[in-house]
Design an enzyme around this catalytic site. Sequence first.
Site, short mmCIF file in Angstrom:
data_model
loop_
_atom_site.label_atom_id
_atom_site.label_comp_id
_atom_site.label_asym_id
_atom_site.label_seq_id
_atom_site.Cartn_x
_atom_site.Cartn_y
_atom_site.Cartn_z
N ASP A 135 -95.26 74.14 4.44
CA ASP A 135 -93.71 73.85 4.74
C ASP A 135 -93.44 73.55 3.54
OD1 ASP A 135 -92.62 72.30 6.05
OD2 ASP A 135 -94.24 70.44 6.68
C1 BGC Z 1 -90.63 70.30 8.05
C2 BGC Z 1 -90.93 71.75 8.36
C3 BGC Z 1 -90.20 72.12 9.38
C4 BGC Z 1 -89.49 72.67 7.52
C5 BGC Z 1 -88.12 73.91 7.48
C6 BGC Z 1 -89.78 70.59 6.67
O1 BGC Z 1 -89.69 69.49 6.00
O2 BGC Z 1 -91.85 69.43 7.75
O3 BGC Z 1 -91.29 70.99 10.05
O4 BGC Z 1 -90.17 73.38 9.51
O5 BGC Z 1 -89.19 71.49 7.08
O6 BGC Z 1 -87.05 73.44 7.78
#
Ligand code: BGC
Length: 734
Positions: free
Chosen positions: A261
């Site tokens: 993540d």
């Molecule tokens: C989220 C993800 C997301 C990523 C990119 C993170 O803060 O938890 O689900 O895909 O950001 O935007």
Amino acid sequence: MKRILIILFSVSGIATLAQTPIYLNPNAPVEDRVEDALQRMTLEEKVAMTHAQSKFSSSGVPRLGIPENWMSDGPHGVRAEVLWDEWYGANWTNDSCIVFPALTALAATWNPSLAELYGKSIGEEARYRNKNVLLGPGVNIYRTPLNGRNFEYMGEDPFLASAMVVPYVSGVQSNNVAACVKHFALNNQEKYRDYINVTVSERALHEIYLPAFKAAVQQGKAWAIMGSYNRYKQQHCSHNQYLLNDILKKEWNFDGVTVSDWGGVHDTKEAVNNGLDMEFGTWTNGMNFGKSNAYDEYFMAQPYLNLLKNKEASEEQLNDKVRRILRLIFRTNMSSERKYGSFGSPEHAATGRKIAEEGIVLLQNNNNILPIDIEKTKKILVVGENALKSMTVGGGSSSLKAKYEISPLEGIRLRAGDNAEIKYVAGYESPPAKEQDVKDAKEPQYKEIDAEALRNEATAAAQEADIVLFIGGLNKNSGQDCEGDDRISLDLPYEQDALISNLIKANPKTIVIIISGNAVAMPWVNQAPAIIEAWYNGTEAGNALASVLFGDVNPSGKLPFTFPVRLQDNGAHALGDYPGDGENETYKDDIFVGYRWLDKENINPLFAFGHGLSYTTFDYGKAKTDKTKMTAGEQITLSISVKNTGTREGAEVVQLYIHDKKSTLPRPVKELKGFKKILLKADEEQIVTFTIDKNALVYYDDGKGEWIVESGEFEAWIGSSSADIKYKTVFELY
Ligand code: BGC
């Protein structure tokens, strides 16, 4: 193709395709292409592939003509382009997408073929925008109604979430775009998400929290998976030995890439050794506010290269990561089958509308007050901020730039045309929120809201109307249905309860429409004649809602999670372990999540898992089985007739739950093990058939570390919801 031609003609015009490097030959098997490319790469080129080069992209191998990976959020639409090293919009003029309904709405359709169409359509949008990885779908289990991100997931039941995620993934990937299933695993709340360490029994992990991921990997054949922010066994899940190496890669034979993540990586050695293949979002404005454009300093950039050069990390281990990344590229960007995709098309909007219409749940409809009879209803009063508020922007990473968004008020106006006078009053207001996706967005100015005056204005107007449509619920602001934090209460915010009660007193024909991705408390439930859960339905939200309100569409959505009366009726809250102490949280509710908890404690829900009404009625006949005894290697066929006893066509979701009469370890009273959505004309009858095999009867034994099936008596329960069981039949496993 260009490259192939160059090679063909440069070697004195007589070269054959056989001399084309295997990795460039689109007809060669993917594994051969991977091995061929890998052996041509330098150590530096390999390491460069394992970490981001911008907010949403990672390097290819320019020297070999291997393209970059470009990823995009998210589960509900393809996110607007952002700047190289910023979360904020790049202000492109051609990146406005179709916003599909949120995944809770998709789950509420209980229609796997719509999940396939959803995946196919959003995949086409991603492909057109040249993304080879879509950061979704999300399948974290709905454990508490306070989780700010529940709207991005598929509800509380592992069987339902599994059944819906598999076709979504196949649909996306049919475009040669990888689905990146997230957030693996145990990211069931936003509060403290960056470091909370979850302690959960092996049994709950296997029975509740992992099945949808496993189905996405093994049946959906997902090409990518995203580790979560939180910790498990004291390790961050984006580099977690047990989850990524032992379970995902070894036990499930996952051959795709693991992606962190954004900002979920905290340590080079852990990341390298514990199964992470690609690092994203570190340093910059992700979790760690720090330098910008520091991609070379990522944990898996220069520090990883140093480890390799010092022989503290092996090239063989790096090769495994790079093989997975190359496989991703050959499956997507460099696949001979790659299509063109399409973006913002009327077909995609129509798909979104269809899903929205099938997902809307009619929770209550006393005396058939709905659908609205437009011939007899001349004055319609619409009350509530959500009748107008945009729900496609906000909520965190799933925020989108919509090509257009039909608000509920607009949808109602379009549908009613000149047949009725439509008046709107706000009735309540939410405080101004900071704009999302805008660089240097200003802190909102404090504004006094006179809730009582707004309420009084709406209540007075309600007395004059033939019917009142209250459209409220939650929204995508922080502290509501929004990434990064949780809600603070089950109650509706902004004094909506007082408003709804007043409206109903002023006009008993008040229909309550909740827009949310979460359950809310409804202290006025016994006074409200009709209640609808209308979710976040994207581009076509207003048209879909109007179709249901005016009866063009007969509602057939069913809840993918329980609406409890009180927060204490939910296991995580009753046992007091949510939200943990900031460092640690033990899931004391164990396997008793959602309806499993209410069943165990004998608690009536406000609205049950699987509940949803129709404008027609269905009669269930007696269930029949082809045998009453089976061995673990056999299966039983169960059939039941369902008849549409009303006057119009409608769809019903017939649900199969299994009850184990006696087991060594405690089991939930019942568990969903099958469902079928059938469309019946008025008076039509259909036989619905389920097969029950060992898989519907097993449970996970912590002590033995395996799934077991115990002989004895079971019951198959057929219901129209988890609380409305129509028929039970006993069978024996011997
Ligand atoms: C989220 C993800 C997301 C990523 C990119 C993170 O803060 O938890 O689900 O895909 O950001 O935007």
